[in-house]
Scaffold this motif. Sequence first.
Motif, PDB file in Angstrom:
ATOM      1  N   PHE A 102      48.090  -8.344  21.592  1.00 54.08           N
ATOM      2  CA  PHE A 102      48.486  -9.736  21.801  1.00 54.08           C
ATOM      3  C   PHE A 102      48.641 -10.487  20.483  1.00 54.08           C
ATOM      4  CE2 PHE A 102      46.655  -8.590  25.880  1.00 54.08           C
ATOM      5  CZ  PHE A 102      47.574  -9.124  26.772  1.00 54.08           C
ATOM      6  N   ASN A 103      49.443  -9.924  19.586  1.00 47.31           N
ATOM      7  CA  ASN A 103      49.801 -10.580  18.334  1.00 47.31           C
ATOM      8  C   ASN A 103      51.306 -10.408  18.120  1.00 47.31           C
ATOM      9  OD1 ASN A 103      47.411 -11.752  16.793  1.00 47.31           O
ATOM     10  ND2 ASN A 103      46.568  -9.754  17.402  1.00 47.31           N
ATOM     11  N   ASN A 104      51.760 -10.620  16.913  1.00 48.28           N
ATOM     12  CA  ASN A 104      53.183 -10.476  16.596  1.00 48.28           C
ATOM     13  C   ASN A 104      53.383  -9.422  15.500  1.00 48.28           C
ATOM     14  OD1 ASN A 104      54.069 -12.611  18.373  1.00 48.28           O
ATOM     15  ND2 ASN A 104      53.160 -14.038  16.912  1.00 48.28           N
ATOM     16  N   LEU A 105      52.560  -8.386  15.535  1.00 49.35           N
ATOM     17  CA  LEU A 105      52.646  -7.330  14.523  1.00 49.35           C
ATOM     18  C   LEU A 105      53.883  -6.458  14.747  1.00 49.35           C
ATOM     19  CD1 LEU A 105      48.872  -6.374  14.620  1.00 49.35           C
ATOM     20  CD2 LEU A 105      50.038  -7.597  12.775  1.00 49.35           C
ATOM     21  N   HIS A 106      54.386  -5.873  13.693  1.00 50.67           N
ATOM     22  CA  HIS A 106      55.555  -5.020  13.810  1.00 50.67           C
ATOM     23  C   HIS A 106      55.426  -3.828  12.868  1.00 50.67           C
ATOM     24  CE1 HIS A 106      56.661  -7.656  10.385  1.00 50.67           C
ATOM     25  NE2 HIS A 106      57.252  -6.567   9.928  1.00 50.67           N
ATOM     26  N   GLY A 107      56.498  -3.037  12.802  1.00 50.00           N
ATOM     27  CA  GLY A 107      56.479  -1.834  11.967  1.00 50.00           C
ATOM     28  C   GLY A 107      56.108  -0.606  12.781  1.00 50.00           C
ATOM     29  N   SER A 108      56.075   0.524  12.143  1.00 50.85           N
ATOM     30  CA  SER A 108      55.746   1.792  12.813  1.00 50.85           C
ATOM     31  C   SER A 108      54.386   2.303  12.344  1.00 50.85           C
ATOM     32  CB  SER A 108      56.823   2.836  12.542  1.00 50.85           C
ATOM     33  OG  SER A 108      56.937   3.067  11.151  1.00 50.85           O
ATOM     34  N   LEU A 109      53.820   3.193  13.139  1.00 46.73           N
ATOM     35  CA  LEU A 109      52.543   3.808  12.772  1.00 46.73           C
ATOM     36  C   LEU A 109      52.828   5.008  11.878  1.00 46.73           C
ATOM     37  CD1 LEU A 109      50.662   3.770  16.212  1.00 46.73           C
ATOM     38  CD2 LEU A 109      50.758   1.989  14.458  1.00 46.73           C
ATOM     39  N   PRO A 110      52.090   5.163  10.780  1.00 46.02           N
ATOM     40  CA  PRO A 110      52.358   6.282   9.863  1.00 46.02           C
ATOM     41  C   PRO A 110      52.019   7.619  10.525  1.00 46.02           C
ATOM     42  CG  PRO A 110      50.337   5.151   9.250  1.00 46.02           C
ATOM     43  CD  PRO A 110      50.971   4.316  10.321  1.00 46.02           C
ATOM     44  N   PRO A 111      52.637   8.698  10.096  1.00 49.19           N
ATOM     45  CA  PRO A 111      52.393  10.020  10.709  1.00 49.19           C
ATOM     46  C   PRO A 111      50.930  10.433  10.679  1.00 49.19           C
ATOM     47  CG  PRO A 111      54.307  10.091   9.247  1.00 49.19           C
ATOM     48  CD  PRO A 111      53.659   8.755   9.033  1.00 49.19           C
ATOM     49  N   TYR A 112      50.189   9.974   9.678  1.00 51.97           N
ATOM     50  CA  TYR A 112      48.787  10.382   9.536  1.00 51.97           C
ATOM     51  C   TYR A 112      47.821   9.467  10.286  1.00 51.97           C
ATOM     52  CZ  TYR A 112      49.342   6.714   5.978  1.00 51.97           C
ATOM     53  OH  TYR A 112      49.632   5.547   5.325  1.00 51.97           O
ATOM     54  N   PHE A 113      48.335   8.568  11.080  1.00 49.68           N
ATOM     55  CA  PHE A 113      47.507   7.548  11.735  1.00 49.68           C
ATOM     56  C   PHE A 113      46.278   8.171  12.418  1.00 49.68           C
ATOM     57  CE2 PHE A 113      46.186   4.863  15.245  1.00 49.68           C
ATOM     58  CZ  PHE A 113      46.236   3.588  14.723  1.00 49.68           C
ATOM     59  N   GLY A 114      46.483   9.153  13.253  1.00 50.65           N
ATOM     60  CA  GLY A 114      45.383   9.730  14.026  1.00 50.65           C
ATOM     61  C   GLY A 114      44.383  10.519  13.211  1.00 50.65           C
ATOM     62  N   ASN A 115      44.720  10.815  11.967  1.00 48.61           N
ATOM     63  CA  ASN A 115      43.787  11.569  11.123  1.00 48.61           C
ATOM     64  C   ASN A 115      42.800  10.672  10.403  1.00 48.61           C
ATOM     65  OD1 ASN A 115      45.257  13.864  11.803  1.00 48.61           O
ATOM     66  ND2 ASN A 115      46.645  13.615  10.053  1.00 48.61           N
ATOM     67  N   MET A 116      43.046   9.366  10.424  1.00 54.52           N
ATOM     68  CA  MET A 116      42.262   8.442   9.604  1.00 54.52           C
ATOM     69  C   MET A 116      41.047   7.872  10.320  1.00 54.52           C
ATOM     70  SD  MET A 116      44.162   8.962   7.142  1.00 54.52           S
ATOM     71  CE  MET A 116      43.279   7.963   5.953  1.00 54.52           C
ATOM     72  N   PHE A 117      40.973   8.064  11.635  1.00 54.88           N
ATOM     73  CA  PHE A 117      39.894   7.425  12.399  1.00 54.88           C
ATOM     74  C   PHE A 117      39.159   8.461  13.244  1.00 54.88           C
ATOM     75  CE2 PHE A 117      43.383   4.224  12.110  1.00 54.88           C
ATOM     76  CZ  PHE A 117      42.759   3.347  11.240  1.00 54.88           C
ATOM     77  N   PRO A 118      38.357   9.307  12.632  1.00 53.88           N
ATOM     78  CA  PRO A 118      37.693  10.391  13.372  1.00 53.88           C
ATOM     79  C   PRO A 118      36.690   9.913  14.403  1.00 53.88           C
ATOM     80  CG  PRO A 118      36.840  10.248  11.120  1.00 53.88           C
ATOM     81  CD  PRO A 118      38.026   9.336  11.189  1.00 53.88           C
ATOM     82  N   HIS A 119      36.243   8.663  14.287  1.00 55.42           N
ATOM     83  CA  HIS A 119      35.234   8.156  15.233  1.00 55.42           C
ATOM     84  C   HIS A 119      35.817   7.161  16.230  1.00 55.42           C
ATOM     85  CE1 HIS A 119      32.156  10.002  12.730  1.00 55.42           C
ATOM     86  NE2 HIS A 119      32.670   9.397  11.666  1.00 55.42           N
ATOM     87  N   LEU A 120      37.110   6.945  16.217  1.00 54.66           N
ATOM     88  CA  LEU A 120      37.716   5.901  17.040  1.00 54.66           C
ATOM     89  C   LEU A 120      37.623   6.237  18.527  1.00 54.66           C
ATOM     90  CD1 LEU A 120      39.149   3.212  16.413  1.00 54.66           C
ATOM     91  CD2 LEU A 120      41.322   4.386  16.767  1.00 54.66           C
ATOM     92  N   GLU A 121      37.097   5.287  19.284  1.00 52.50           N
ATOM     93  CA  GLU A 121      36.972   5.458  20.734  1.00 52.50           C
ATOM     94  C   GLU A 121      37.968   4.586  21.489  1.00 52.50           C
ATOM     95  OE1 GLU A 121      32.934   4.673  21.800  1.00 52.50           O
ATOM     96  OE2 GLU A 121      32.122   6.267  20.510  1.00 52.50           O
ATOM     97  N   ARG A 122      38.224   3.397  20.972  1.00 53.43           N
ATOM     98  CA  ARG A 122      39.146   2.473  21.658  1.00 53.43           C
ATOM     99  C   ARG A 122      40.188   1.987  20.664  1.00 53.43           C
ATOM    100  NH1 ARG A 122      35.748  -2.195  24.197  1.00 53.43           N
ATOM    101  NH2 ARG A 122      37.846  -2.854  24.847  1.00 53.43           N
ATOM    102  N   LEU A 123      41.454   2.186  21.022  1.00 53.10           N
ATOM    103  CA  LEU A 123      42.578   1.729  20.203  1.00 53.10           C
ATOM    104  C   LEU A 123      43.460   0.849  21.090  1.00 53.10           C
ATOM    105  CD1 LEU A 123      44.361   1.752  17.659  1.00 53.10           C
ATOM    106  CD2 LEU A 123      45.434   3.838  18.555  1.00 53.10           C
ATOM    107  N   GLU A 124      43.581  -0.435  20.744  1.00 51.54           N
ATOM    108  CA  GLU A 124      44.342  -1.387  21.543  1.00 51.54           C
ATOM    109  C   GLU A 124      45.422  -2.024  20.668  1.00 51.54           C
ATOM    110  OE1 GLU A 124      41.343  -4.061  22.912  1.00 51.54           O
ATOM    111  OE2 GLU A 124      40.521  -2.642  24.369  1.00 51.54           O
ATOM    112  N   LEU A 125      46.665  -1.608  20.891  1.00 52.82           N
ATOM    113  CA  LEU A 125      47.790  -2.126  20.115  1.00 52.82           C
ATOM    114  C   LEU A 125      48.826  -2.807  21.003  1.00 52.82           C
ATOM    115  CD1 LEU A 125      48.410   0.890  17.679  1.00 52.82           C
ATOM    116  CD2 LEU A 125      47.022  -1.152  17.283  1.00 52.82           C
ATOM    117  N   HIS A 126      48.497  -3.045  22.279  1.00 52.65           N
ATOM    118  CA  HIS A 126      49.497  -3.533  23.225  1.00 52.65           C
ATOM    119  C   HIS A 126      49.922  -4.975  22.947  1.00 52.65           C
ATOM    120  CE1 HIS A 126      45.462  -4.168  24.793  1.00 52.65           C
ATOM    121  NE2 HIS A 126      45.894  -5.106  25.619  1.00 52.65           N
TER     122      HIS A 126
END
Length: 996
Positions: free
Chosen positions: A248-272
Amino acid sequence: MRFWLVLQQWALLILIITTDALNNNNETDRVSLLAMKSKILDPFGGGALSSWNESSHFCNWEGVVCGKRHKRVTRIRLSSLGLSGTLSPLVGNLTFLRQFWLDNNTFHGEIPSEIGGLYRLERLVLEMNSFQGRIPASLSHCSNLTHLYIGFNNLMGTLPEEFNSLSMLKKINLHHNNLTGGIPKSLGNITSLEVLSAAGNLFGGTIPNNLGQLKNLVFLGLAGNQISGMIPSSLYNLSNLNLLSLSFNNLHGSLPPYFGNMFPHLERLELHVNNFTGQLPNSIGNLTKAVELVFAYNEFSGKLAVDFSKLVNLVTLHLHFNNLGSGDFDEMHFLEWLTNCSSLEKLNAAFNELRGVLPDFVGNLSSNMDFFSLSTNHLQGRIPPTIGNLINVSHLSLFNNRFTGPIPSTIGKLQNLQRFPLFGNQLSGTIPDSIGNLSLVYDLDFSNNNLEGTIPSSIDNCQSLISLNLTQNNLSGTIPKELFQVSSLSIFLDLSHNHLSGPLPSEIGELKSLVALDISNNNLSGEIPGSVSSCTSLESLFLQGNMLQGSIPKSMEFMRGLQILDLSSNNLSGQIPTFLEKLSLINLNLSFNDFNGELPLHGAFANSSSVSVYENDKLCGGIPSLQLPRCPVKKLNRNFFFSSKRIYAIVGASILGILIIISSLVFYLRKRKRESKTLELQPKESFVQISYGELLNATDGFSSSNLIGAGGFGFVYRGVLDQIGDVAIKVLNLVNPGATRSFIAECKALKSIRHRNLIKIVTCCSSIDFQGNEFKALVYELMMNGNLEKWLHPSQDTSRPEFNLLQRLRVAIDVASALDYLHNQCELTVIHCDLKPSNILLDQQMVAHVGDFGLARLFHPEIGISHHSSSMGVLGTVGYAAPEYGLGSEMSMKGDVYSYGILLLEMLTGKRPTDLMFVHGFNIRNFTSQALTGNAIEFVMDPVILKSDIVIGQRDNCLIAMVKIGLACTEELPQNRMNMTDVVRELQQIKKAIFK
């Protein structure tokens, strides 16, 4: 030696001084606590703070903890005690305080700057209150602060830059306030920070790059703001994150290819609800601890090539409202990877560009699956029978695709299914009998397909069904009577545009709760059964395009809630009954039939835009704009008038009649003068005559156990009258000088108005009680579900069902319909002048009725507005009264519209217009309009209505549309406000679009 002697003397002196200081500071703590108590309002009569008195040492007071050695206050915990009031500045004198908990109360006012004097403070917990104003910069002096919880308040302004000095701070919760400005870069200097929660504010700007310095951060919540730009690359250094919420913001751009490698402990990701683009990086599959992944409402595109098989903890995956899809042959292979996610409960990939077939291995998805949606894609082929393996699914949504073939009979295995929309496909074959196994389903929509055969009689086992839509298919045969025995049907039954034949079953009358029925454009024959009048909740009835014959049943005069009636293109005949004038019809279509005789002139017939009677060649009369021929004038027998005997008889009768009228008039005037307590205006319809004694017996002597309400002009009792049943009795307090005027006003206003959504008055009782005192009362029909106020703001000890979005929309339509009737359809316009939740009553079916016409005004185009007394003053209730009333403007329909708009916003937000958060020009209108401009609609809505089972996108569209109506009704200038006819029309369109 002398040195040690001097040192001992100094030590003794310091001890004496310190002891004296501690004793004095003990007194300071006591005084500070009592000052704090003096500002607190305790709804339980001092129960929570009853121990805060001189009878015991303050260290023994409830919620107070002192240090064992020096007896100074070190902790105050007054959480969840229902306390209100303000926070005394003297709290700053409790200098030994380390923990301060006031959460989950209703404190208001500003957080005093003196709180910055608590230099030992470690935890400050003020969340879930109504604190206002700015966050005091003096908090930066609390150098030992580790936890700062001030979320869920009404704080405004910017976050102080001085907070960068709080080097010990670990957790800062600012969420759900009205904070503005940007996220301060200085926060990046608090390297001890573990939790930063700032969701639901008005922060703008970009995400500061130096937040990447917070290596200990495990929780970053910035959702529901106005933040723009791209995710700074430094954020990918936060490898300890458990939660990253930027929705619920006005962010833009794409996610980098390595995105999922940077957060080994991430449980909740909310980008909607942002503007992200590009492909979802394959590295998302490396978020092995992920429980919730939400990418919805963005512009992600391309092939969904993420290997989800390692996400064994995944519970929620939301991909809907993007542009995902490539057209590759293995487009749907991601579902096979998801079969390894044994904890998966919610999968939503609706509103994308996915193509191909739904593979058989869809049945191998988690048995815990509760929500599964692939709606509005380009999927084709058959729905695989293995879909029946998802035995715990409650919402299965596959609408708006290109599925062909039959509905698999295995759906009967889905006995937990509640919603099953399949509309907008190319399905064929028959509706399987196993549909009857879905005992919990409440919404079935198979419309716009190619289904054939008959409607299975087993559908009568679907006793939770509230909405059934089968329109635009090839169904044939008769309508099974079992369908009309599904008594739960209450929102919508649509069988239109099929090939159904035979008569309309008389069992139709069993659908007493149904609001809309559409059986148009079929091959139905026979007469309209009179039992249709038993559908007492029906608002819309569509029977056009059939072969119905006979006349309109007389019993339909009891369908007082009917607003839309379409009987066009049938073989109906006979005269158009005059009782249709009395119904609250806003649209009546009788065209292309064989009606004859004179067309009525009143009600819907008085407005050419509300009625259609084309191609009824035997009709005549009506209003000129309908352009019907004049009805022939009946010729009278000339000999009758020229018979001398008849002339004498007529003259004699005329003279006798005049004498009787004169005598009656004289008698009436004398009687009126003699009986000064007689009611000023009696209704056109005679009221039931009820004595004071009967009302006394009905209420057990006006017992307090029967008291259900009280107001400025009297009390309301529940009673039981022999000839009527349950009633509400409003007894006027005649000591109040306005009570009699209110009584007269209400009786005048209600004397002739009759509408489904207006409170029905049984009688106006004006008599003498047993002690010889004047007695006035109004007797109404009893509304079993009380008033709207209690549903919007239930007390903590009240147990009642949740007041959901559909119910609120229906109430909004009911109230709007009542106002539209009062403003535009009465012989004399009625201005209510006091519309608010407590004046809206709900019957057993939750149908709303507008009541309390004690301040109502009548308007005549030639005479103007009625005035009962010049001392009435400004009408309405604070918060609901139109602003122009305070400036001395005349009461008007636009004033009612303003009150309605405030009411509608209150129904959506759950906040009263007099809420303590609305100060200094900030009001409920500003509050909701900011949500529209800030793209944060769900953050201002009542949490109860966010629990709706509606698809989130549809739900939010509904809320936004309703908010816009509320804002349009509350425009500052009266001439800019909507009229109630348009309000009713737009609300009904919303209801039809969302709740099909």
